[in-house]
Each structure stands twice: as C-alpha cells, then as structure tokens.
Design a protein around this motif. Structure first.
Motif, PDB file in Angstrom:
ATOM      1  N   LEU A  82     -11.590  19.153   6.272  1.00 34.47           N
ATOM      2  CA  LEU A  82     -12.403  20.292   6.409  1.00 34.47           C
ATOM      3  C   LEU A  82     -13.796  20.325   5.780  1.00 34.47           C
ATOM      4  O   LEU A  82     -13.643  19.562   4.415  1.00 34.47           O
ATOM      5  CB  LEU A  82     -11.673  21.804   6.255  1.00 34.47           C
ATOM      6  N   PRO A  83     -14.801  20.621   5.901  1.00 28.94           N
ATOM      7  CA  PRO A  83     -15.906  20.663   5.288  1.00 28.94           C
ATOM      8  C   PRO A  83     -16.036  21.701   4.322  1.00 28.94           C
ATOM      9  O   PRO A  83     -15.285  22.471   4.126  1.00 28.94           O
ATOM     10  CB  PRO A  83     -17.207  21.297   6.298  1.00 28.94           C
ATOM     11  N   PRO A  84     -16.948  21.305   3.112  1.00 29.66           N
ATOM     12  CA  PRO A  84     -16.728  22.226   1.959  1.00 29.66           C
ATOM     13  C   PRO A  84     -16.772  23.787   2.179  1.00 29.66           C
ATOM     14  O   PRO A  84     -16.312  24.382   1.549  1.00 29.66           O
ATOM     15  CB  PRO A  84     -18.047  21.505   0.852  1.00 29.66           C
ATOM     16  N   GLU A  85     -17.795  23.924   3.043  1.00 31.34           N
ATOM     17  CA  GLU A  85     -18.217  25.512   3.504  1.00 31.34           C
ATOM     18  C   GLU A  85     -18.255  25.690   4.954  1.00 31.34           C
ATOM     19  O   GLU A  85     -18.614  24.587   5.712  1.00 31.34           O
ATOM     20  CB  GLU A  85     -19.638  25.763   2.737  1.00 31.34           C
ATOM     21  N   PRO A  86     -17.954  26.869   5.421  1.00 30.02           N
ATOM     22  CA  PRO A  86     -17.962  27.112   6.706  1.00 30.02           C
ATOM     23  C   PRO A  86     -19.352  26.811   7.126  1.00 30.02           C
ATOM     24  O   PRO A  86     -20.418  27.212   6.511  1.00 30.02           O
ATOM     25  CB  PRO A  86     -17.609  28.519   6.856  1.00 30.02           C
TER      26      PRO A  86
END
Length: 233
Positions: A82-86
């Motif tokens: 998953l990416p660090p932030e949405p």
C-alpha cells in the motif's frame, strides 16, 4: 491469549543459551505448510519437523496452535503493498486495498477460512486498518462506521475468494473446464426459463452476459460494494 503479551515488540528474553529459532521463522514455516497442504496440515509436530526442532521445544516459542494461527494471519497481512498515504480518491484507494486483499488470499488459500476464528489484531493488520481509516476520512463516517466499513470490505473479499477457490476445486473434481461448466449451466437455465415459470429469469438471460472471468466479476461486484458501503454517510 493475552494480546499484549502476544504482540509485544520483542520476544521475552530467556535464560541460558540464545534461542535456536525465532517466532517469525516458526510462523513462516507454518504459513508454508498451510499454503502447500491446507490449514489442517499445520500441527505443532509438523512445524517442529520443518525447523528441525523437537515438538515440545516449539511450545517455548508458541504456546499452542491457536496462537500460531494468530501469528500466521498477521504475518501474511504484512504482504499488503500500500502507498504511504491515501491518494485522496477514496473509492480508488478502497478498490486498490481490496485487490491487495484478494491477491494475498489467493496466494494463501487458507486465509479466508481462518479469518473468522481470529481473536486479536496484530501489528500488520492494524497498519492496514489504519490505512483504510485514512482512506475513508473524506467520506465523513464516524469512528465506528469507518471500522465497520473496513470489516465489510474485508468480509466481501474473503467471501468472494472462498467462492472462487471452491469453484476451482469443483471444476478440477468434475474434470471439466470452467467454460464447459458455465455453458452447461447456461443451457439448463435457458431451458428452464423457456417454460414460462420464471419470467424474471428469462428477462435476465435475454441480456448479453458480462465477462464471467473471476477478475472481471470481482471488479464489478467490488464497484457495487464500494459505492454501497458509504451510501448512508
């Protein structure tokens, strides 16, 4: 089991010689057994044999199979990419999360069936949950609504993958391809609908069918799920 003790940052130090094995390595071997042979094949004896240890010595690392299952579920939860932030587009982010969940469950076919028995949440699971709550922040759900939405999404993915895996097993057992089974089912339903007893079914069958491939069907159902999850927000 005591969640605080189970998920403590470090394993408790023991007197005497340094431990010959780590809890993470033991868990990895248990996951490998479950991936290859199913969850029923995961026994303390089988895991001990994989790491070259006596069965009783394994209990000094993991007290029982129930605890081992908790460790296994959380370890494979660390596979999420998953990416660090949405991104800010919560629908797209939820879809990406669901695709990650499906990929992990397909790699570990025992996982969907193991989730309902889970008693606690480990650090990898909590990290995914934290990301999901951040994704849902723009929707305006209250705290409980966000947690319930994450649970519903995970439950949907687990249910779909369970069905997907069961269909694969049924196809193999029947000795036919999935296309052959679908064609036979379609012929049967058309013959039933032609009798006039099921007008709604006949109407549905008159519409060209959509791509039946598992990935395409998953995407269609996922879109409905994502759009419906926050309808009451």
């Amino acid at each position: 089991m005591d969640p605080e003790l189970l998920w403590s940052p470090a394993e408790r130090p023991r007197r005497g010689r340094p431990p010959a094995h780590s809890r993470a390595a033991i868990t990895a071997e248990a996951v490998a057994i479950a991936d290859a042979e199913g969850l029923t094949a995961v026994t303390m004896r089988a895991v001990a044999a994989r790491i070259g240890a006596g069965t009783m010595s394994l209990y000094s690392y993991v007290p029982n199979k129930e605890t081992l299952l908790e460790l296994m579920i959380d370890q494979v939860g660390g596979d999420h990419r998953l990416p660090p932030e949405p991104s800010g587009n919560w629908r797209d982010d939820l879809r990406q999360l669901a695709h990650e969940q499906r990929a992990i469950m397909l790699r570990h076919p025992w996982l969907p069936g193991a989730l309902p028995a889970r008693q606690t949440l480990g650090p990898n699971t909590l990290a995914v949950m934290e990301y999901a709550l951040a994704v849902l922040a723009p929707v305006g759900l209250d705290a409980q609504g966000g947690l319930e939405t994450f649970s519903l999404l995970t439950g949907f993915v687990a249910s779909y993958v369970s069905y997907e895996l069961a269909q694969e097993q049924a196809t193999e057992a029947a000795g036919r391809t999935s296309d052959e089974i679908l064609d036979a089912q379609a012929r049967y339903l058309r013959s039933v609908a032609a009798g006039g007893a099921y007008p709604k079914l006949a109407q549905a069958l008159a519409v060209p069918s959509k791509d039946p491939a598992p990935q395409a069907a998953f995407d269609r159902l996922l879109d409905r799920m994502v759009n419906g999850l926050t309808a009451a927000a």
